[in-house]
Design a protein around this motif. Structure first.
Motif, short mmCIF file in Angstrom:
data_model
loop_
_atom_site.label_atom_id
_atom_site.label_comp_id
_atom_site.label_asym_id
_atom_site.label_seq_id
_atom_site.Cartn_x
_atom_site.Cartn_y
_atom_site.Cartn_z
N ASP A 145 46.98 25.92 -47.64
CA ASP A 145 46.91 26.25 -46.23
C ASP A 145 45.51 26.60 -45.79
OD1 ASP A 145 49.58 25.88 -45.73
OD2 ASP A 145 50.12 27.92 -46.26
N ALA A 146 44.77 27.33 -46.63
CA ALA A 146 43.47 27.82 -46.21
C ALA A 146 42.44 27.66 -47.32
CB ALA A 146 43.59 29.29 -45.80
N PRO A 147 41.95 26.47 -47.54
CA PRO A 147 40.95 26.27 -48.57
C PRO A 147 39.63 26.90 -48.16
CG PRO A 147 41.18 24.30 -47.23
CD PRO A 147 42.25 25.25 -46.80
N ALA A 148 38.75 27.09 -49.11
CA ALA A 148 37.44 27.64 -48.79
C ALA A 148 36.77 26.76 -47.76
CB ALA A 148 36.60 27.72 -50.07
N ALA A 149 36.19 27.41 -46.75
CA ALA A 149 35.57 26.65 -45.66
C ALA A 149 34.09 26.95 -45.60
CB ALA A 149 36.22 27.02 -44.33
N GLN A 150 33.32 25.95 -45.18
CA GLN A 150 31.90 26.17 -44.96
C GLN A 150 31.73 26.95 -43.66
OE1 GLN A 150 29.53 22.53 -45.38
NE2 GLN A 150 31.37 21.55 -46.21
N PRO A 151 30.72 27.80 -43.57
CA PRO A 151 30.51 28.59 -42.35
C PRO A 151 30.26 27.69 -41.14
CG PRO A 151 29.20 29.44 -44.17
CD PRO A 151 29.74 28.13 -44.62
N LEU A 152 30.82 28.08 -40.01
CA LEU A 152 30.59 27.35 -38.76
C LEU A 152 29.42 27.98 -38.01
CD1 LEU A 152 34.25 26.90 -37.41
CD2 LEU A 152 32.95 25.39 -38.93
N THR A 153 28.68 27.16 -37.31
CA THR A 153 27.61 27.67 -36.45
C THR A 153 28.23 28.32 -35.21
OG1 THR A 153 27.40 25.64 -35.16
CG2 THR A 153 26.14 25.77 -37.21
N GLU A 154 27.42 29.06 -34.47
CA GLU A 154 27.91 29.70 -33.25
C GLU A 154 28.42 28.66 -32.27
OE1 GLU A 154 28.44 32.86 -32.37
OE2 GLU A 154 27.99 33.36 -34.44
N ARG A 155 27.69 27.55 -32.15
CA ARG A 155 28.12 26.50 -31.23
C ARG A 155 29.43 25.88 -31.69
NH1 ARG A 155 27.33 25.77 -26.16
NH2 ARG A 155 25.09 25.38 -26.19
N GLU A 156 29.57 25.66 -32.98
CA GLU A 156 30.82 25.11 -33.51
C GLU A 156 31.99 26.06 -33.26
OE1 GLU A 156 28.73 22.45 -37.07
OE2 GLU A 156 29.63 24.41 -37.51
N LEU A 157 31.74 27.36 -33.37
CA LEU A 157 32.79 28.34 -33.07
C LEU A 157 33.19 28.28 -31.60
CD1 LEU A 157 31.61 31.45 -35.13
CD2 LEU A 157 33.73 30.16 -35.45
N GLU A 158 32.20 28.11 -30.72
CA GLU A 158 32.50 27.97 -29.30
C GLU A 158 33.38 26.76 -29.04
OE1 GLU A 158 28.87 29.69 -26.63
OE2 GLU A 158 28.43 27.88 -27.77
N VAL A 159 33.01 25.65 -29.68
CA VAL A 159 33.78 24.43 -29.52
C VAL A 159 35.19 24.60 -30.08
CG1 VAL A 159 33.97 21.99 -30.22
CG2 VAL A 159 31.76 22.93 -29.49
N LEU A 160 35.29 25.22 -31.25
CA LEU A 160 36.60 25.42 -31.89
C LEU A 160 37.51 26.28 -31.01
CD1 LEU A 160 38.49 25.08 -34.30
CD2 LEU A 160 37.37 27.06 -35.37
N ARG A 161 36.97 27.32 -30.40
CA ARG A 161 37.81 28.16 -29.52
C ARG A 161 38.35 27.36 -28.35
NH1 ARG A 161 33.36 31.90 -30.51
NH2 ARG A 161 34.04 33.44 -32.05
N LEU A 162 37.55 26.47 -27.81
CA LEU A 162 38.00 25.64 -26.68
C LEU A 162 39.00 24.58 -27.15
CD1 LEU A 162 34.65 25.25 -24.71
CD2 LEU A 162 36.56 26.80 -24.25
N VAL A 163 38.81 24.07 -28.36
CA VAL A 163 39.80 23.16 -28.95
C VAL A 163 41.14 23.88 -29.08
CG1 VAL A 163 40.47 21.92 -31.05
CG2 VAL A 163 38.15 21.68 -30.15
#
Length: 213
Positions: A145-163
């Motif tokens: 369900d939750a494999p190790a993930a690479q850190p997201l950039t601040e911009r990627e986090l912004e995009v992910l929240r909107l997704v």
């Protein structure tokens, strides 16, 4: 015009939805009464969106979703059902559905959802979103369900929240004042870093990992 396939075992329901969608200028290019027939219609018509019921005899909606995934068919699927069940919602999203609505929606809500999915977005009925998120957080996290993930950039986090809010790439580009191609690149990076197969799966994994709070 957005092209849709309807998969529902009730003929009257299909005809009713077809009539309503066509009034709203959404073209219904095919119908099926179970998941097996749905796969055949999808392959023959190549629709923009599939409207899928979950509870059907023989081959049900979850079977069709899982089979689409196994075959690598990436058509957006909007579940349209009468079943307001947290486990069923999660199972459908995990199986690749990009949207989940109940059949008590208005015509405007349905057509807006269809166009949102066709444009690359996701959408879950507001009445079940909060319960779904609570259920996700309460489920045990497994390696799958939750494999190790690479850190997201601040911009990627912004995009992910909107997704996670169901916005399409075009809507995200407007919200963040970015070129749409740049948004697509960010989404691709997010999927890669979260080891996610699609946008919905990325949101689910991010919730398990605590990335979205």
């Amino acid at each position: 015009m957005t092209r849709v396939v309807l998969v529902d075992d009730h003929t009257l329901v299909r005809h009713g939805i077809r009539t309503l969608l066509e009034i709203a200028e959404v073209e219904v290019v095919g119908e099926a009464d179970d998941g097996q027939a749905g796969l055949e219609v999808v392959a023959a018509t190549q629709p923009d969106v599939v409207l899928l019921d979950l509870r059907m005899p023989r081959y049900d909606g979850l079977w069709m979703l899982n089979t689409l995934q196994e075959r690598g068919v990436e058509v957006p699927v909007l579940v349209l059902t009468t079943f307001d069940d947290d486990t069923l919602v999660l199972d459908a999203l995990r199986a690749g559905a990009r949207g989940y609505l109940l059949k008590d929606v208005t015509v405007d809500q349905l057509t807006r959802a269809v166009r949102t999915l066709a444009d690359g977005g996701t959408l879950v009925a507001p009445s079940i979103t909060s319960r779904m998120l609570r259920a996700l957080r309460s489920r045990p996290t497994t390696a799958d369900d939750a494999p190790a993930a690479q850190p997201l950039t601040e911009r990627e986090l912004e995009v992910l929240r909107l997704v996670a809010e169901g916005l399409s790439n075009r809507e995200i580009s407007r919200a963040l004042c970015l070129v749409e191609g740049t948004v697509k690149n960010h989404v691709s990076a997010i999927l890669l870093k979260l080891a996610a197969r699609d946008r919905t799966n990325a949101v689910l994994r991010a919730l398990h990992l605590g990335i979205l709070g």
